[in-house]
Scaffold this motif. Structure first.
Motif, PDB file in Angstrom:
ATOM      1  N   ILE A  39     -12.443   6.831  -6.557  1.00 41.34           N
ATOM      2  CA  ILE A  39     -13.045   6.840  -5.223  1.00 41.34           C
ATOM      3  C   ILE A  39     -12.553   5.644  -4.413  1.00 41.34           C
ATOM      4  O   ILE A  39     -12.251   5.758  -3.235  1.00 41.34           O
ATOM      5  CB  ILE A  39     -14.589   6.872  -5.331  1.00 41.34           C
ATOM      6  CG1 ILE A  39     -15.004   8.182  -5.991  1.00 41.34           C
ATOM      7  CG2 ILE A  39     -15.251   6.722  -3.972  1.00 41.34           C
ATOM      8  CD1 ILE A  39     -16.472   8.353  -6.211  1.00 41.34           C
ATOM      9  N   GLN A  40     -12.409   4.488  -5.106  1.00 35.85           N
ATOM     10  CA  GLN A  40     -11.861   3.311  -4.429  1.00 35.85           C
ATOM     11  C   GLN A  40     -10.510   3.621  -3.816  1.00 35.85           C
ATOM     12  O   GLN A  40     -10.231   3.282  -2.670  1.00 35.85           O
ATOM     13  CB  GLN A  40     -11.675   2.204  -5.462  1.00 35.85           C
ATOM     14  CG  GLN A  40     -12.603   1.038  -5.269  1.00 35.85           C
ATOM     15  CD  GLN A  40     -12.312  -0.027  -6.289  1.00 35.85           C
ATOM     16  OE1 GLN A  40     -11.279  -0.679  -6.229  1.00 35.85           O
ATOM     17  NE2 GLN A  40     -13.210  -0.198  -7.232  1.00 35.85           N
ATOM     18  N   LYS A  41      -9.642   4.286  -4.619  1.00 38.85           N
ATOM     19  CA  LYS A  41      -8.286   4.609  -4.155  1.00 38.85           C
ATOM     20  C   LYS A  41      -8.350   5.507  -2.923  1.00 38.85           C
ATOM     21  O   LYS A  41      -7.614   5.312  -1.962  1.00 38.85           O
ATOM     22  CB  LYS A  41      -7.512   5.326  -5.273  1.00 38.85           C
ATOM     23  CG  LYS A  41      -7.005   4.377  -6.334  1.00 38.85           C
ATOM     24  CD  LYS A  41      -5.762   3.653  -5.836  1.00 38.85           C
ATOM     25  CE  LYS A  41      -5.537   2.430  -6.698  1.00 38.85           C
ATOM     26  NZ  LYS A  41      -5.089   1.268  -6.029  1.00 38.85           N
ATOM     27  N   ILE A  42      -9.256   6.515  -2.974  1.00 43.09           N
ATOM     28  CA  ILE A  42      -9.350   7.463  -1.853  1.00 43.09           C
ATOM     29  C   ILE A  42      -9.880   6.746  -0.616  1.00 43.09           C
ATOM     30  O   ILE A  42      -9.347   6.898   0.485  1.00 43.09           O
ATOM     31  CB  ILE A  42     -10.268   8.654  -2.227  1.00 43.09           C
ATOM     32  CG1 ILE A  42      -9.650   9.436  -3.388  1.00 43.09           C
ATOM     33  CG2 ILE A  42     -10.478   9.573  -1.030  1.00 43.09           C
ATOM     34  CD1 ILE A  42     -10.573  10.453  -4.012  1.00 43.09           C
ATOM     35  N   VAL A  43     -10.905   5.929  -0.813  1.00 41.38           N
ATOM     36  CA  VAL A  43     -11.532   5.251   0.321  1.00 41.38           C
ATOM     37  C   VAL A  43     -10.530   4.359   1.046  1.00 41.38           C
ATOM     38  O   VAL A  43     -10.550   4.259   2.275  1.00 41.38           O
ATOM     39  CB  VAL A  43     -12.756   4.439  -0.160  1.00 41.38           C
ATOM     40  CG1 VAL A  43     -13.232   3.493   0.906  1.00 41.38           C
ATOM     41  CG2 VAL A  43     -13.875   5.361  -0.578  1.00 41.38           C
ATOM     42  N   MET A  44      -9.608   3.762   0.295  1.00 41.61           N
ATOM     43  CA  MET A  44      -8.653   2.852   0.926  1.00 41.61           C
ATOM     44  C   MET A  44      -7.690   3.589   1.865  1.00 41.61           C
ATOM     45  O   MET A  44      -7.005   2.962   2.657  1.00 41.61           O
ATOM     46  CB  MET A  44      -7.859   2.071  -0.121  1.00 41.61           C
ATOM     47  CG  MET A  44      -8.701   1.079  -0.924  1.00 41.61           C
ATOM     48  SD  MET A  44      -9.886   0.128   0.034  1.00 41.61           S
ATOM     49  CE  MET A  44      -8.875  -1.234   0.551  1.00 41.61           C
ATOM     50  N   PHE A  45      -7.648   4.909   1.778  1.00 42.28           N
ATOM     51  CA  PHE A  45      -6.807   5.661   2.712  1.00 42.28           C
ATOM     52  C   PHE A  45      -7.534   5.985   4.012  1.00 42.28           C
ATOM     53  O   PHE A  45      -6.947   6.522   4.926  1.00 42.28           O
ATOM     54  CB  PHE A  45      -6.317   6.967   2.068  1.00 42.28           C
ATOM     55  CG  PHE A  45      -5.142   6.759   1.172  1.00 42.28           C
ATOM     56  CD1 PHE A  45      -3.888   6.491   1.712  1.00 42.28           C
ATOM     57  CD2 PHE A  45      -5.282   6.801  -0.201  1.00 42.28           C
ATOM     58  CE1 PHE A  45      -2.803   6.279   0.899  1.00 42.28           C
ATOM     59  CE2 PHE A  45      -4.199   6.578  -1.033  1.00 42.28           C
ATOM     60  CZ  PHE A  45      -2.957   6.322  -0.482  1.00 42.28           C
ATOM     61  N   THR A  46      -8.840   5.694   4.074  1.00 41.01           N
ATOM     62  CA  THR A  46      -9.583   5.928   5.316  1.00 41.01           C
ATOM     63  C   THR A  46      -9.670   4.608   6.080  1.00 41.01           C
ATOM     64  O   THR A  46      -9.452   3.536   5.505  1.00 41.01           O
ATOM     65  CB  THR A  46     -11.010   6.421   5.008  1.00 41.01           C
ATOM     66  OG1 THR A  46     -11.712   5.344   4.405  1.00 41.01           O
ATOM     67  CG2 THR A  46     -11.005   7.615   4.084  1.00 41.01           C
ATOM     68  N   PRO A  47      -9.980   4.661   7.374  1.00 40.01           N
ATOM     69  CA  PRO A  47     -10.075   3.390   8.122  1.00 40.01           C
ATOM     70  C   PRO A  47     -11.313   2.570   7.770  1.00 40.01           C
ATOM     71  O   PRO A  47     -11.374   1.392   8.096  1.00 40.01           O
ATOM     72  CB  PRO A  47     -10.120   3.850   9.574  1.00 40.01           C
ATOM     73  CG  PRO A  47     -10.594   5.241   9.539  1.00 40.01           C
ATOM     74  CD  PRO A  47     -10.097   5.821   8.260  1.00 40.01           C
ATOM     75  N   TYR A  48     -12.302   3.183   7.088  1.00 46.04           N
ATOM     76  CA  TYR A  48     -13.607   2.533   6.981  1.00 46.04           C
ATOM     77  C   TYR A  48     -13.616   1.169   6.296  1.00 46.04           C
ATOM     78  O   TYR A  48     -14.269   0.252   6.793  1.00 46.04           O
ATOM     79  CB  TYR A  48     -14.620   3.491   6.361  1.00 46.04           C
ATOM     80  CG  TYR A  48     -14.888   4.635   7.295  1.00 46.04           C
ATOM     81  CD1 TYR A  48     -15.647   4.447   8.436  1.00 46.04           C
ATOM     82  CD2 TYR A  48     -14.309   5.874   7.087  1.00 46.04           C
ATOM     83  CE1 TYR A  48     -15.851   5.469   9.338  1.00 46.04           C
ATOM     84  CE2 TYR A  48     -14.510   6.911   7.992  1.00 46.04           C
ATOM     85  CZ  TYR A  48     -15.285   6.696   9.110  1.00 46.04           C
ATOM     86  OH  TYR A  48     -15.481   7.705  10.008  1.00 46.04           O
ATOM     87  N   PRO A  49     -12.919   0.977   5.158  1.00 42.79           N
ATOM     88  CA  PRO A  49     -12.982  -0.358   4.542  1.00 42.79           C
ATOM     89  C   PRO A  49     -12.417  -1.453   5.451  1.00 42.79           C
ATOM     90  O   PRO A  49     -12.816  -2.611   5.343  1.00 42.79           O
ATOM     91  CB  PRO A  49     -12.118  -0.232   3.288  1.00 42.79           C
ATOM     92  CG  PRO A  49     -11.881   1.194   3.091  1.00 42.79           C
ATOM     93  CD  PRO A  49     -12.135   1.907   4.352  1.00 42.79           C
ATOM     94  N   TYR A  50     -11.514  -1.060   6.352  1.00 41.68           N
ATOM     95  CA  TYR A  50     -10.904  -2.072   7.221  1.00 41.68           C
ATOM     96  C   TYR A  50     -11.817  -2.434   8.380  1.00 41.68           C
ATOM     97  O   TYR A  50     -11.571  -3.390   9.097  1.00 41.68           O
ATOM     98  CB  TYR A  50      -9.554  -1.569   7.732  1.00 41.68           C
ATOM     99  CG  TYR A  50      -8.652  -1.262   6.574  1.00 41.68           C
ATOM    100  CD1 TYR A  50      -7.994  -2.288   5.915  1.00 41.68           C
ATOM    101  CD2 TYR A  50      -8.514   0.029   6.094  1.00 41.68           C
ATOM    102  CE1 TYR A  50      -7.212  -2.033   4.810  1.00 41.68           C
ATOM    103  CE2 TYR A  50      -7.736   0.296   4.986  1.00 41.68           C
ATOM    104  CZ  TYR A  50      -7.088  -0.745   4.350  1.00 41.68           C
ATOM    105  OH  TYR A  50      -6.337  -0.497   3.253  1.00 41.68           O
ATOM    106  N   LEU A  51     -12.870  -1.666   8.580  1.00 38.92           N
ATOM    107  CA  LEU A  51     -13.788  -1.954   9.673  1.00 38.92           C
ATOM    108  C   LEU A  51     -14.825  -2.997   9.275  1.00 38.92           C
ATOM    109  O   LEU A  51     -15.393  -3.661  10.112  1.00 38.92           O
ATOM    110  CB  LEU A  51     -14.505  -0.673  10.119  1.00 38.92           C
ATOM    111  CG  LEU A  51     -13.607   0.449  10.601  1.00 38.92           C
ATOM    112  CD1 LEU A  51     -14.428   1.631  11.062  1.00 38.92           C
ATOM    113  CD2 LEU A  51     -12.715  -0.030  11.722  1.00 38.92           C
ATOM    114  N   LEU A  52     -15.103  -3.115   7.977  1.00 37.96           N
ATOM    115  CA  LEU A  52     -16.180  -4.017   7.564  1.00 37.96           C
ATOM    116  C   LEU A  52     -15.818  -4.804   6.306  1.00 37.96           C
ATOM    117  O   LEU A  52     -15.889  -6.025   6.285  1.00 37.96           O
ATOM    118  CB  LEU A  52     -17.447  -3.193   7.333  1.00 37.96           C
ATOM    119  CG  LEU A  52     -18.721  -3.977   7.156  1.00 37.96           C
ATOM    120  CD1 LEU A  52     -19.084  -4.656   8.452  1.00 37.96           C
ATOM    121  CD2 LEU A  52     -19.855  -3.060   6.756  1.00 37.96           C
ATOM    122  N   SER A  53     -15.399  -4.086   5.280  1.00 39.05           N
ATOM    123  CA  SER A  53     -15.193  -4.732   3.989  1.00 39.05           C
ATOM    124  C   SER A  53     -14.098  -5.800   4.052  1.00 39.05           C
ATOM    125  O   SER A  53     -14.284  -6.912   3.558  1.00 39.05           O
ATOM    126  CB  SER A  53     -14.828  -3.661   2.962  1.00 39.05           C
ATOM    127  OG  SER A  53     -14.472  -4.250   1.768  1.00 39.05           O
TER     128      SER A  53
END
Lengths: 266, 271
Positions: free
Chosen positions: B210-224
């Motif tokens: 799931i970590q790998k998949i999430v990193m392909f979305t913009p969301y972690p770059y907005l907050l994390s």
């Protein structure tokens, strides 16, 4: 007295019918909200599962037991979405535009009118999710089925609904003085998010705050304990008294606040 | 001649930005109580912090209590300064017809909304500082102060993150030109943000796949990512910046396209 009761139920049915038919106009919205509820459901379970990765527990609660808490949170959320949000946020508008005058002139209790004027369908998906979660959690945890458990659960769940209503209503009433309280409901909503998890998972000071200052413990944890047959009779009586007290305070506050209501034009 | 023209344009841009910012700021100051309440409604990361501190699950992905505290406190700060509500206010303006006079002005309405967000963030600074001081007074052991260079870099990262999120919402806000209630889509946009940005749990706690998949979305770059950087964690700085700029470009394009399409639709409706 009986005549009056039927009169009120008939009125409520009429209110709900009108608001439902006006909502069916926005079909796209309904689709969006169903989708949002499903995604929210999956996301909440996912985040919760992270706390159980290495076989640990959450404040002494097992995975299945925490799901019951989350399920009750979902039930309350559906109540918020379908009743509290569409009605109580309107109080602000009534005060702002002076239309509260017309409400007060109606031959029906004003608190009843402002609280149950409309109903929203969007709470249904949350309701369904909540029922699934509570039943699944109950099925998974090895507590046998008993009639007293069901009765205690229904009683305490009604208590939590009344407490939640009173909390929202107290806040909405303040709009008679401060017109813009919409933001205050956002604060309340974000604090209530703490109710997704059992109260025992929080440190001691927060536990105290969440029990007596903002009664989050009564909203989700105590009904969940009733499902798990972990609750004592004294606790049920205490919750009942607390609920009645809380409701009376919100009612008294509304009557008190109306004394300060000066119509918009004056 | 070309250079002269460019300089004039730049000067005009700075002037309009300044006057927009000042006027929006004075508008925001009117709503002091509201802003305090908005700031308070961002306490969710702190509630999550108290849960994670009490759980033994955090040790699995290698966070100790100090790291947890710093992470969630940084999340709290980033969340305070990247709040976006453009969909709601844009929808209100289109429904009530306020957008028509804005369209006649010789400046894209985009800047009006963008600067109103920035003005709100400025008015939040004292409240956030106060809450941080209270927090550190209660838990002095968790205090840390990043170097000034890191703070400057953090501000740059956070503003890119904020702009990406703003453009994402802006793109969808343009739908209110064609549909009446586009803001209900905001609920849908908020959900992945809530669960995938690292607001409720650090991305490191997610299962590997799931970590790998999430990193392909913009969301972690907005907050994390900005939060981790502020918390002083090891991050692959350059790589993250590249991805941040990539997302910025993507949403800049979608935002401009949606705006152009929306304005066309709007005029054809004749509202």
């Amino acid at each position: 007295m009986i005549y009056k009761f039927f009169n009120i139920t008939g009125l409520l049915c009429l209110f709900f019918k009108v608001s439902l038919s006006s909502q069916l106009e926005y079909k796209l919205n309904i689709l969006v909200d169903v989708l949002a509820s499903i995604l929210n459901f999956i996301g909440s379970i996912f985040i919760l599962s992270l706390f159980f990765t290495n076989g640990s527990n959450l404040g002494g609660w097992s995975w299945a037991e925490t799901l019951i808490v989350l399920g009750i949170y979902n039930l309350l959320e559906s109540f918020t979405i379908s009743i509290l949000q569409p009605n109580l946020t309107q109080i602000v508008r009534h005060v702002q535009q002076g239309t509260l005058d017309f409400v007060l002139l109606k031959p029906i209790d004003s608190q009843l009118w402002v609280s149950f004027r409309s109903i929203s369908l969007w709470g249904l998906p949350s309701l369904l999710c909540g029922i699934i979660l509570v039943s699944y959690g109950f099925y998974q945890s090895d507590y046998h089925f008993a009639l007293t458990t069901i009765c205690a659960f229904i009683l305490l769940l009604s208590c939590s609904v009344v407490i939640l209503y009173s909390l929202w209503f107290l806040l909405a009433t303040t709009s008679i003085w401060f017109v813009k309280v919409w933001n205050a409901t956002e604060v309340l909503k974000s604090l209530l998010m703490a109710g997704k998890y059992p109260i025992h998972a929080y440190p001691a000071t927060l536990r105290l705050i969440f029990t007596y200052l903002i009664p989050i413990a009564f909203l989700t944890t105590i009904p969940a304990e009733a499902v798990l047959n972990r609750i004592s009779v004294e606790m049920i009586v205490f919750t009942l008294c607390f609920t009645i007290l809380f409701f009376c305070i919100s009612r008294a506050f509304w009557i008190f606040a109306l004394r300060f209501y000066t119509s918009a034009s004056s | 001649m070309l250079l002269f023209n460019f300089r004039r344009k730049a000067r005009r841009f700075i002037l309009t930005s300044k006057s927009l910012l000042v006027s929006q700021y004075s508008l925001m100051i009117e709503y002091r109580v509201e802003i305090i309440l908005w700031a308070l409604s961002g306490v969710l990361p702190l509630i999550m912090l108290s849960l994670w501190l009490g759980s033994s699950a955090a040790s699995v992905f290698g966070y100790n209590n100090e790291q947890l505290t710093r992470y969630f406190l940084s999340v709290f700060v980033v969340r305070q300064f990247t709040a976006v509500w453009v969909m709601v206010s844009f929808e209100e303006d289109t429904i009530e017809g306020r957008i028509s006079p804005y369209l006649l002005q010789p400046i894209t309405p985009f800047w009006r909304y963008y600067y109103s967000h920035i003005a709100e963030q400025i008015s939040r600074i004292p409240i956030v500082l106060f809450l941080l001081i209270v927090f550190f007074a209660c838990f002095p052991s968790s205090f840390w102060f990043p170097s000034l260079v890191n703070i400057a870099l953090f501000l740059v990262i956070m503003y890119i993150s904020f702009t990406i999120r703003f453009l994402l919402h802006w793109t969808f806000a343009m739908l209110s030109f064609s549909f009446e209630r586009a803001s209900s889509l905001e609920r849908l946009l908020m959900i992945p943000y809530l669960f995938l940005s690292g607001l409720l749990a650090p991305i490191d706690s997610f299962p590997y796949l799931i970590q790998k998949i999430v990193m392909f979305t913009p969301y972690p770059y907005l907050l994390s990512f900005p939060a981790k950087f502020l918390a002083g964690q090891e991050v692959n700085f350059l790589r993250n910046i590249y991805i941040l700029i990539l997302w910025l470009t993507i949403f800049l394009i979608t935002g401009i396209l949606a705006w152009k399409r929306g304005v066309r639709e709007y005029s054809s409706m004749g509202a």
